[in-house]
Motif scaffolding. Structure first.
Motif: not given
Length: 70
Positions: A40-53, A55-65
């Motif tokens: 999963f690639v979180d593209d700087g979400s402002a909601d709880a997307t990063a937190s939910l991902l 907690q899911s146990g999946h691999a996540v890359v997160r952009h800060t913006k």
């Protein structure tokens, strides 16, 4: 034992917290999980997307913006 190759499936997300629980349930199907690894690639979400991902146990890359459309 025969080695099986898996595809890497990228799942882009931006402010998808409302939709993620259903998506994560759908992605647990054995026919999918035996054929690909999910990233999963979180593209700087402002909601709880990063937190939910996280907690899911999946691999996540997160952009800060948000980097916009790639």
């Amino acid at each position: 034992m025969e080695a099986r190759n898996k595809a890497l499936c990228l799942v882009p997300c931006f402010n998808e917290a409302e939709n993620l629980p259903e998506l994560l349930r759908e992605l647990k199907t054995p026919s999918l999980t035996t054929r690909c690894d999910l990233l999963f690639v979180d593209d700087g979400s402002a909601d709880a997307t990063a937190s939910l991902l996280s907690q899911s146990g999946h691999a996540v890359v997160r952009h800060t913006k948000n980097l916009g459309y790639g």
